[in-house]
Scaffold this motif. Sequence first.
Motif, PDB file in Angstrom:
ATOM      1  N   PHE A   1     127.576 -59.640  -0.101  1.00 39.55           N
ATOM      2  CA  PHE A   1     128.308 -59.369  -1.040  1.00 39.55           C
ATOM      3  C   PHE A   1     128.449 -58.271  -1.803  1.00 39.55           C
ATOM      4  CE2 PHE A   1     130.683 -62.816   0.394  1.00 39.55           C
ATOM      5  CZ  PHE A   1     131.596 -62.916   0.816  1.00 39.55           C
ATOM      6  N   GLY A   2     128.553 -56.822  -1.785  1.00 39.16           N
ATOM      7  CA  GLY A   2     128.400 -56.050  -2.545  1.00 39.16           C
ATOM      8  C   GLY A   2     129.497 -55.409  -3.439  1.00 39.16           C
ATOM      9  N   TYR A   3     129.773 -55.313  -4.515  1.00 33.86           N
ATOM     10  CA  TYR A   3     131.089 -54.940  -5.834  1.00 33.86           C
ATOM     11  C   TYR A   3     130.633 -54.181  -6.047  1.00 33.86           C
ATOM     12  CZ  TYR A   3     135.009 -54.175  -8.149  1.00 33.86           C
ATOM     13  OH  TYR A   3     136.483 -53.634  -8.572  1.00 33.86           O
ATOM     14  N   VAL A   4     131.065 -52.267  -5.747  1.00 38.53           N
ATOM     15  CA  VAL A   4     131.509 -51.274  -6.594  1.00 38.53           C
ATOM     16  C   VAL A   4     132.496 -50.637  -6.204  1.00 38.53           C
ATOM     17  CG1 VAL A   4     129.602 -50.333  -4.412  1.00 38.53           C
ATOM     18  CG2 VAL A   4     131.317 -49.498  -3.813  1.00 38.53           C
TER      19      VAL A   4
ATOM     20  N   ARG B   1     131.757 -67.729  -1.093  1.00 39.21           N
ATOM     21  CA  ARG B   1     131.855 -69.235  -0.896  1.00 39.21           C
ATOM     22  C   ARG B   1     130.365 -69.587  -1.601  1.00 39.21           C
ATOM     23  NH1 ARG B   1     136.421 -68.710  -0.304  1.00 39.21           N
ATOM     24  NH2 ARG B   1     137.397 -69.345   1.497  1.00 39.21           N
ATOM     25  N   GLN B   2     130.117 -70.588  -1.996  1.00 42.19           N
ATOM     26  CA  GLN B   2     128.841 -71.089  -2.464  1.00 42.19           C
ATOM     27  C   GLN B   2     127.311 -70.890  -1.692  1.00 42.19           C
ATOM     28  OE1 GLN B   2     128.635 -75.515  -2.525  1.00 42.19           O
ATOM     29  NE2 GLN B   2     126.343 -76.112  -3.492  1.00 42.19           N
ATOM     30  N   GLY B   3     127.085 -70.776  -2.372  1.00 41.10           N
ATOM     31  CA  GLY B   3     125.312 -69.663  -1.169  1.00 41.10           C
ATOM     32  C   GLY B   3     126.122 -68.294  -1.067  1.00 41.10           C
ATOM     33  N   ASP B   4     126.015 -67.927  -1.358  1.00 40.32           N
ATOM     34  CA  ASP B   4     127.026 -67.202  -1.149  1.00 40.32           C
ATOM     35  C   ASP B   4     126.163 -65.995  -2.276  1.00 40.32           C
ATOM     36  OD1 ASP B   4     128.095 -66.683   1.104  1.00 40.32           O
ATOM     37  OD2 ASP B   4     129.778 -66.299   0.597  1.00 40.32           O
ATOM     38  N   GLU B   5     125.889 -64.382  -1.975  1.00 41.81           N
ATOM     39  CA  GLU B   5     125.242 -63.308  -3.277  1.00 41.81           C
ATOM     40  C   GLU B   5     126.157 -62.646  -3.061  1.00 41.81           C
ATOM     41  OE1 GLU B   5     121.602 -62.929  -1.476  1.00 41.81           O
ATOM     42  OE2 GLU B   5     120.689 -64.633  -2.081  1.00 41.81           O
ATOM     43  N   VAL B   6     126.503 -62.365  -4.887  1.00 41.03           N
ATOM     44  CA  VAL B   6     126.995 -60.853  -4.776  1.00 41.03           C
ATOM     45  C   VAL B   6     126.430 -60.133  -5.510  1.00 41.03           C
ATOM     46  CG1 VAL B   6     129.146 -59.639  -6.340  1.00 41.03           C
ATOM     47  CG2 VAL B   6     129.296 -61.938  -5.251  1.00 41.03           C
ATOM     48  N   TYR B   7     126.355 -58.655  -4.868  1.00 42.03           N
ATOM     49  CA  TYR B   7     125.780 -57.745  -5.500  1.00 42.03           C
ATOM     50  C   TYR B   7     125.995 -56.380  -6.213  1.00 42.03           C
ATOM     51  CZ  TYR B   7     121.715 -59.244  -2.973  1.00 42.03           C
ATOM     52  OH  TYR B   7     120.169 -59.557  -2.919  1.00 42.03           O
ATOM     53  N   LEU B   8     126.201 -55.971  -6.814  1.00 43.06           N
ATOM     54  CA  LEU B   8     126.455 -54.890  -8.542  1.00 43.06           C
ATOM     55  C   LEU B   8     125.430 -54.204  -8.765  1.00 43.06           C
ATOM     56  CD1 LEU B   8     127.960 -57.632 -11.022  1.00 43.06           C
ATOM     57  CD2 LEU B   8     128.936 -56.339  -9.469  1.00 43.06           C
ATOM     58  N   ASP B   9     125.928 -52.915  -8.673  1.00 44.96           N
ATOM     59  CA  ASP B   9     125.102 -51.505  -9.499  1.00 44.96           C
ATOM     60  C   ASP B   9     124.751 -52.187 -10.502  1.00 44.96           C
ATOM     61  OD1 ASP B   9     123.186 -49.653  -8.807  1.00 44.96           O
ATOM     62  OD2 ASP B   9     124.670 -48.099 -10.144  1.00 44.96           O
ATOM     63  N   ALA B  10     125.529 -52.638 -11.466  1.00 39.01           N
ATOM     64  CA  ALA B  10     125.276 -52.592 -13.136  1.00 39.01           C
ATOM     65  C   ALA B  10     126.145 -53.142 -13.619  1.00 39.01           C
ATOM     66  CB  ALA B  10     125.809 -51.112 -13.754  1.00 39.01           C
ATOM     67  N   LEU B  11     126.153 -53.741 -14.957  1.00 37.28           N
ATOM     68  CA  LEU B  11     127.086 -54.534 -15.157  1.00 37.28           C
ATOM     69  C   LEU B  11     128.886 -54.419 -15.359  1.00 37.28           C
ATOM     70  CD1 LEU B  11     126.833 -58.508 -16.017  1.00 37.28           C
ATOM     71  CD2 LEU B  11     127.174 -56.783 -18.405  1.00 37.28           C
ATOM     72  N   ASP B  12     128.752 -53.303 -15.714  1.00 34.45           N
ATOM     73  CA  ASP B  12     129.491 -52.516 -16.451  1.00 34.45           C
ATOM     74  C   ASP B  12     130.440 -51.988 -14.837  1.00 34.45           C
ATOM     75  OD1 ASP B  12     128.490 -50.453 -15.352  1.00 34.45           O
ATOM     76  OD2 ASP B  12     128.747 -49.343 -17.703  1.00 34.45           O
ATOM     77  N   ARG B  13     130.318 -52.289 -13.831  1.00 33.13           N
ATOM     78  CA  ARG B  13     130.952 -52.615 -12.773  1.00 33.13           C
ATOM     79  C   ARG B  13     131.709 -53.350 -12.318  1.00 33.13           C
ATOM     80  NH1 ARG B  13     131.114 -47.773 -12.506  1.00 33.13           N
ATOM     81  NH2 ARG B  13     130.585 -48.194 -14.269  1.00 33.13           N
ATOM     82  N   LEU B  14     130.649 -54.426 -12.772  1.00 35.30           N
ATOM     83  CA  LEU B  14     132.158 -55.523 -12.732  1.00 35.30           C
ATOM     84  C   LEU B  14     133.232 -55.339 -13.328  1.00 35.30           C
ATOM     85  CD1 LEU B  14     132.372 -58.557 -11.600  1.00 35.30           C
ATOM     86  CD2 LEU B  14     130.962 -59.338 -13.610  1.00 35.30           C
ATOM     87  N   GLY B  15     132.834 -55.111 -14.245  1.00 32.72           N
ATOM     88  CA  GLY B  15     133.929 -55.093 -15.179  1.00 32.72           C
ATOM     89  C   GLY B  15     133.886 -54.097 -16.912  1.00 32.72           C
ATOM     90  N   ARG B  16     134.493 -53.366 -17.770  1.00 33.05           N
ATOM     91  CA  ARG B  16     134.416 -53.703 -19.379  1.00 33.05           C
ATOM     92  C   ARG B  16     134.602 -54.624 -20.009  1.00 33.05           C
ATOM     93  NH1 ARG B  16     131.601 -48.568 -19.748  1.00 33.05           N
ATOM     94  NH2 ARG B  16     131.818 -47.255 -17.598  1.00 33.05           N
ATOM     95  N   ASP B  17     135.980 -55.532 -19.903  1.00 36.91           N
ATOM     96  CA  ASP B  17     136.141 -56.138 -21.066  1.00 36.91           C
ATOM     97  C   ASP B  17     134.674 -57.248 -21.218  1.00 36.91           C
ATOM     98  OD1 ASP B  17     138.098 -58.013 -22.917  1.00 36.91           O
ATOM     99  OD2 ASP B  17     137.966 -59.513 -20.784  1.00 36.91           O
TER     100      ASP B  17
END
Length: 202
Positions: free
Chosen positions: A3-6, A55-71
Amino acid sequence: MKFGYVRVSTKDQNIDRQVTKMQDKGIEERYIFMDKQSGKSFDRPNYQAMRLMVRQGDEVYLDALDRLGRDYDGIITEWKYITREVGADIIVLENESLFDSRKFKSMGDLGKLLEDQFLSMLSYVAEQERKKNNARQAEGIVEARKKGVKFGRPKQEISQAFKDEYAKWKSEEITATQAMKNLDMKPNTFYRRVKEYEESNK
């Protein structure tokens, strides 16, 4: 599954660079989740949709940590939920050599300890950077106002047609509804213009 989250903070910002990075990792377009929303809250529709799918075993990709959140606290909570409760992995491309939960898992208990330390450090740095940016922005606004720069929407000039309808309305020749109809204005626009006109004539 990958998975990719942007995420970008506003609708005006370009999200293409982050999407390209996800595609380069072989992530299918349908599994790239995008939000154009502030990172202060984790209540973002596409982030929450991805969160439900992982789900278990999946991979989540982020460009940078602050793309996940800023809190600060929220980042730690979400990271631990995905990597420990769900059993998936998170890979931060900006810090991939250091920040890849797969590496920490391979180190057992020591890896968990190191992961906690790295997470706390990087989340703290991300939050401090956000605070500095906000402070710089606030200082810039103060300085700009001192120089006479005005923020917000520029006020529109009051037309003669509005002045005429306003005068009829105030003298009770017509109702506010009739004035709005004559000017082809919605109520909120009409009353905002009334306020501006009255303030300019104080």
